[in-house]
Enzyme design. Structure first.
Site, PDB file in Angstrom:
ATOM      1  CG  ASN A 196      35.616  51.367  51.736  1.00  0.00           C
ATOM      2  OD1 ASN A 196      35.477  52.412  51.080  1.00  0.00           O
ATOM      3  ND2 ASN A 196      36.348  50.348  51.306  1.00  0.00           N
ATOM      4  CG  PHE A 243      42.923  51.782  36.311  1.00  0.00           C
ATOM      5  CD1 PHE A 243      42.964  53.166  36.465  1.00  0.00           C
ATOM      6  CD2 PHE A 243      43.604  51.219  35.235  1.00  0.00           C
ATOM      7  CE1 PHE A 243      43.683  53.968  35.580  1.00  0.00           C
ATOM      8  CE2 PHE A 243      44.311  52.012  34.348  1.00  0.00           C
ATOM      9  CZ  PHE A 243      44.366  53.386  34.524  1.00  0.00           C
ATOM     10  CB  CYS A 293      37.601  53.330  43.700  1.00  0.00           C
ATOM     11  SG  CYS A 293      36.537  53.774  45.072  1.00  0.00           S
ATOM     12  CB  THR A 306      37.336  46.926  47.967  1.00  0.00           C
ATOM     13  OG1 THR A 306      36.895  48.013  47.168  1.00  0.00           O
ATOM     14  CG2 THR A 306      38.262  47.432  49.049  1.00  0.00           C
ATOM     15  CB  CYS A 317      33.375  11.728  57.403  1.00  0.00           C
ATOM     16  SG  CYS A 317      33.782  10.528  56.111  1.00  0.00           S
ATOM     17  CB  CYS A 369      39.316   7.214  53.830  1.00  0.00           C
ATOM     18  SG  CYS A 369      40.153   8.797  53.791  1.00  0.00           S
ATOM     19  CB  CYS A 396      37.777  14.610  50.852  1.00  0.00           C
ATOM     20  SG  CYS A 396      37.024  14.479  52.481  1.00  0.00           S
ATOM     21  CB  CYS A 424      38.024  14.005  58.982  1.00  0.00           C
ATOM     22  SG  CYS A 424      39.378  13.265  58.047  1.00  0.00           S
TER      23      CYS A 424
END
Ligand SMILES: Cc1cc2nc3c(=O)[nH]c(=O)nc-3n(C[C@H](O)[C@H](O)[C@H](O)COP(=O)(O)OP(=O)(O)OC[C@H]3O[C@@H](n4cnc5c(N)ncnc54)[C@H](O)[C@@H]3O)c2cc1C
Ligand SMILES: Cc1cc2nc3c(=O)[nH]c(=O)nc-3n(C[C@H](O)[C@H](O)[C@H](O)COP(=O)(O)O)c2cc1C
Ligand code: SF4
Ligand code: SF4
Lengths: 447, 422
Positions: free
Chosen positions: B73, B133, B135, B201, B353, B379, B382, B385
């Site tokens: 916005n 404080f 915007c 924001t 992978c 493997c 991580c 998958c």
């Protein structure tokens, strides 16, 4: 009584409206496209006879790249638009969508395919460029799916193609055989025009091989010949009384239906349809939709052995067609030369036959069905005489090929005339395969 | 039934769900509807010197067919006359005395303006202040909003001015448009703020119209940086919240958590990371106030299931679970496991992978369905998958420790243990 004009204009329109309507909005297509998981080495693609890269074209719809999407489809299947309306997807791509394994509705692949390809045809997007002419010339006999698909690939590679077609319109059974609620004559015409708009393809209509032209002539005038003549008329029943008025061949019945105003088409009050393949279903449902009061399908085996898919059978059932299982036609009885009864034998299942399905065996028990029209749809027979006359090796009319080539040098073949009658999508793939064999025969590198 | 009532600085509300200072809290009509729907409290749209807004004002980022994954916005603070706002605030408090009424403030950057504004607002009977404080647009150019929040010295000064006169609790809302929220947070706590809230924001450009080439939101052929919020910012908000909850100075005051809260689960996560309550804006701008019903019910059911009687029983419980990388246990090792009964053969784990991780999944061709299995030795655990697999609990990560004892990176180096060889 066999008569036409049974319904109002609105009723005809309603009965023959599109059985698989398209997405109504772009948003609807997007929601569906976004549902696709974008599988790797996707089962749907593997289940498409033309191997369309389905996850890719769906992804392209979701990224708003409709042109790219249509290109992806047409690259593998130039009749991708027609296929999206006529393919029995429940046993092809959609049948193997991984969502089935989660007991979820599969992605509406055909509907998405229609979304992209219809836009391409409407907007006349030219997605392929024909290479500069190689000076080589090809004759194709038959402007059905196999012939058109072969023609498009050849033209792309710079071959000048001439198609000889015995009918006055292109599209083959797409235009003359497939149910009217799947495709319209206008669509079939647009599709043929879209395919030939690449250039380098001329269709000569009302030119029948064996009548207006001979194979020898074609061989003389062209570097190669591709036969894509499809299969012929319906198989005879070979039962007494078969030639009575009111007994008709399903292919002819549908041919008339696809070429005339619905109101001019006559159907009986009580119609029997013999067989349970795609053609039988189409004949039965369309007879019902033309206003027949009662339609009964007679099939020799049980539901477990049926050649049509569940989806097709459901269409017939929903249209109110009756089905009598384990019944075979034995005799047609008539009064004054007009059909009034079909005598059937009751069958039971015996040992499995060559197709692996249990074969029907006559119990010698019979029953009668009061009917005034009988539609024969117990399979089609290939053009045995035509191909034998031109010395092409065949099995009961089905052309024998090796790597798409027949026994005669420079003469290739594909589609229904080779496989004995499958689906449009198989014919399209056959056309592609034929083209690639032809290209290597001509010493042209296929991209 | 658990007790989900909240007590924030002595300000009571029937639940910990407040509406953040924004359009949903901009007028009496909205606020009454919110209270009727069940919201525990509101932070009234920021008051200050009256401004004028432009049109259009919002834009969004959609993802995978879902609308408003992130919301943006370019609105300013309240553009309504102060007197109307004050009168309406008073009326709302009278009609719903059991709900929290906080008023957001952003006065001109001088002591006198702040003092005057505070006095006027206190007369409404409001329960607390929130100092804006944060915007990120429009106001900063005037030396207000994020301009204050980005400079700890100025923030400290303003908070001191406020604390001189305020007789009700003061919350200071922090801007995320800084490298770290901690310095400003500390400055505000040292200046006496009673609580902190975050985040406001995040400055953003949400997208560009590929026909006009103008970014959105479109205002007569131009655009400006906007403030980004909604589900997309939640992970960033949680991170910033954690740094405030872990800092010895800022953790002394209660925190109101903001940024992408859309469901009771999001809210629980904010509470677990140290927030005492949460504020919501985008989710109600997308769905309306009715979402609070499920937020209350979901929170309640979860607390019952876990045996928490009050919010304080679990607030902050996950704060200590976020540590430093070098303290993680290197001996902890997991490997993926595919449940073949659940697998739908989509191949998504494989291609992820194979192309981008450690080539640890085996493809056995099938028509139409391939079979995928894990190469356990390859493997690295991580999670990729498992993350991309569309089927719940189809891929699980199985613990296969490399050693029994806890071993962190510092020890690993000290012991001269081997690094990867391929
Ligand atoms: C009733 C019916 C319904 C069907 N429904 C479906 C369906 O819903 N979905 C689906 O995928 N498939 C359906 N099919 C099958 C599908 O239509 C065919 O598999 C497909 O059309 C085959 O393509 P083709 O090019 O090999 O042959 P055809 O489509 O038969 O084309 C052959 C062409 O060659 C021409 N030709 C024939 N002989 C000569 C000659 N001597 N000289 C010049 N030209 C000649 C014909 O006029 C025709 O144009 C249906 C078939 C029938 C009969
Ligand atoms: C349209 C709009 C206007 C806003 N106006 C203000 C404001 O006046 N004062 C303020 O402190 N925050 C304002 N915000 C920020 C919200 O209060 C909140 O901090 C932010 O939107 C993050 O929460 P969310 O992800 O739930 O939306 C505004 C947000 C939006 C979307
Ligand atoms: S956890 Fe990572 S490395 Fe292991 S199989 Fe999955 S993606 Fe590959
Ligand atoms: S991602 Fe999941 S469902 Fe898909 S193939 Fe891998 S394990 Fe199976």
């Amino acid at each position: 009584m066999i008569k036409n004009n049974r319904l109002t204009k609105e009723q005809y329109q309603q009965n023959f409206s599109d059985i698989h309507p398209p997405f109504e909005t772009q948003d609807a297509a997007l929601v569906e496209a976004n549902r696709c998981l974008f599988c790797y080495d996707a089962p749907c693609t593997k289940s498409c006879p033309t191997s369309i890269n389905i996850p890719k074209f769906i992804k392209q719809i979701s990224t708003d790249n409709i042109k790219g999407s249509a290109h992806t489809i047409f690259q593998s299947n130039i009749m991708g638009a027609g296929c999206s309306k006529v393919c029995p997807v429940e046993k092809l791509c959609e049948g193997s969508c991984v969502f089935n394994l989660m007991h979820e509705t599969p992605i509406h692949i055909a509907k998405l395919q229609r979304y992209a390809t219809e836009k391409a045809i409407d907007q006349k997007w030219q997605l392929f460029e024909r290479k500069k002419s190689t000076g080589k010339k090809a004759a194709i006999v038959g402007a059905g799916p196999a012939g058109l698909s072969c023609a498009h690939v050849l033209s792309r590679e710079g071959i000048d193609v001439t198609i000889y077609e015995k009918e006055s319109k292109g599209g083959g059974l797409m235009t003359y055989g497939i149910a009217a609620y799947k495709v319209t004559p206008k669509f079939c015409e647009d599709e043929v025009n879209y395919i030939t708009s690449i250039g380098g393809i001329e269709i000569k209509y009302d030119q029948e091989l064996g009548k207006n032209i001979s194979l020898v002539e074609l061989q003389k005038r062209y570097d190669v010949v591709y036969l894509a003549i499809g299969v012929g008329l319906a198989r005879q029943l070979d039962i007494p009384g078969e030639d009575a008025t009111g007994v008709i061949d399903a292919i002819k019945f549908i041919y008339e239906l696809r070429n005339n105003d619905f109101s001019s088409l006559a159907v009986g009050d009580r119609v029997a349809v013999i067989g349970l393949g795609m053609t039988a279903i189409d004949a039965a449902t369309q007879a019902k939709r033309l206003g027949a009061k009662e339609v009964t399908i007679i099939y020799r085996r049980t539901e477990a052995e049926k050649p049509c898919t569940d989806v097709e059978l459901d269409i017939a059932k929903l249209d109110g067609c009756n089905i009598i299982w384990l019944a075979a036609p034995k005799e047609v009885k008539s009064i004054n030369g007009k059909v009034n009864q079909l005598v059937c034998s009751r069958m039971k299942l015996g040992e499995p036959d060559a197709s692996g399905r249990r074969s029907p065996v006559d119990t010698n028990d019979t029953f009668e069905l009061d009917v005034d029209m009988i539609i024969k749809a117990a399979g089609q027979t290939p053009f045995e005489k035509l191909v034998s006359d031109i010395s092409i090796i065949n099995t009961k009319g089905k052309i024998e090929i090796r790597n798409c080539a027949s026994n005669i040098k420079g003469v290739f073949a594909g589609g229904d005339c080779v496989n004995g009658g499958k689906e449009v999508v198989d014919a399209v793939q056959a056309g592609k395969d034929g083209a690639s064999s032809i290209l290597s025969y001509l010493g042209i590198k296929n991209e | 039934m658990a007790d989900i009532s909240s007590n924030f600085l002595g300000i009571k509300s029937p639940n910990p769900f407040w509406l953040a200072s924004a359009p949903p809290t901009d007028k009496k009509i909205n606020v009454l509807r919110a209270f009727e729907a069940g919201w525990g409290g509101v932070v009234w749209k920021t008051l200050g010197s009256q401004v004028k807004n432009v049109s259009s004002r919002y834009s969004a980022v959609d993802y995978g067919g879902h609308k408003v994954m992130g919301f943006n916005n370019i609105e300013l603070i309240s553009d309504r006359p102060l007197e109307i706002n004050l009168r309406e605030i008073e009326e709302c408090i009278k009609l719903f005395p059991d709900r929290a009424m906080i008023v957001s403030l952003m006065a001109d950057n001088d002591k006198k303006s702040w003092h005057e504004l505070i006095k006027k607002v206190e007369d409404t009977g409001a329960h607390g202040f929130e100092l804006n404080f944060g915007c990120p647009h429009g106001m900063t150019e005037r030396g207000m909003g994020a301009a204050v929040g980005q400079d700890p010295e100025i923030a400290k000064m303003v908070v001191e001015w406020v604390m001189e006169v305020a007789t009700i609790p003061v919350i200071t809302k922090l801007t995320p448009n800084v490298h770290s929220v901690v310095p400003t947070g500390r400055a505000c706590v040292e200046a006496g703020t009673n609580a902190l809230s975050l985040i406001n924001t995040i400055q953003s450009v949400t997208g560009i119209d590929l026909d006009t080439l103008v970014p959105n939101p479109f205002v007569a052929g131009k655009s400006v940086f906007g403030g980004y919020c909604g589900p997309a910012v939640k992970p960033i908000a949680l991170k910033m919240l954690t740094t405030i909850a872990q800092d010895p100075v800022t953790s002394k005051v209660p925190i109101s958590g903001i940024g992408g809260v859309s469901t009771w689960k999001d809210a629980v996560e904010f509470l677990l990371l140290g927030a005492s309550n949460v504020q919501v804006c985008t989710a109600v701008m997308k769905h309306g106030f009715r979402i609070v019903e499920d937020m209350c019910e979901g929170l309640n059911n979860w607390m019952d299931e876990k045996g928490y009687a009050t919010l304080n029983d679990f607030i902050g419980k996950s704060v200590e679970k976020i540590t430093h990388w070098e303290d993680l246990d290197i001996n902890y090792h997991i490997i993926a496991n595919i449940n073949q009964d659940k697998c739908i053969h989509c191949g998504l784990c494989y291609i992820a992978c194979e192309d981008t991780s450690h080539q640890s999944i085996n493809l056995e061709y099938g028509k139409p369905y391939n079979t995928y299995s894990i190469k356990e030795d390859e493997c690295v655990g991580c999670n990729l998958c498992k993350l991309v697999c569309p089927v719940d609990n189809c891929i699980s990560m199985v613990e296969k420790r490399k050693g029994d004892e806890y071993l962190n990176w510092k020890d690993y180096q000290r012991l001269g243990l081997p690094l990867n060889d391929h």
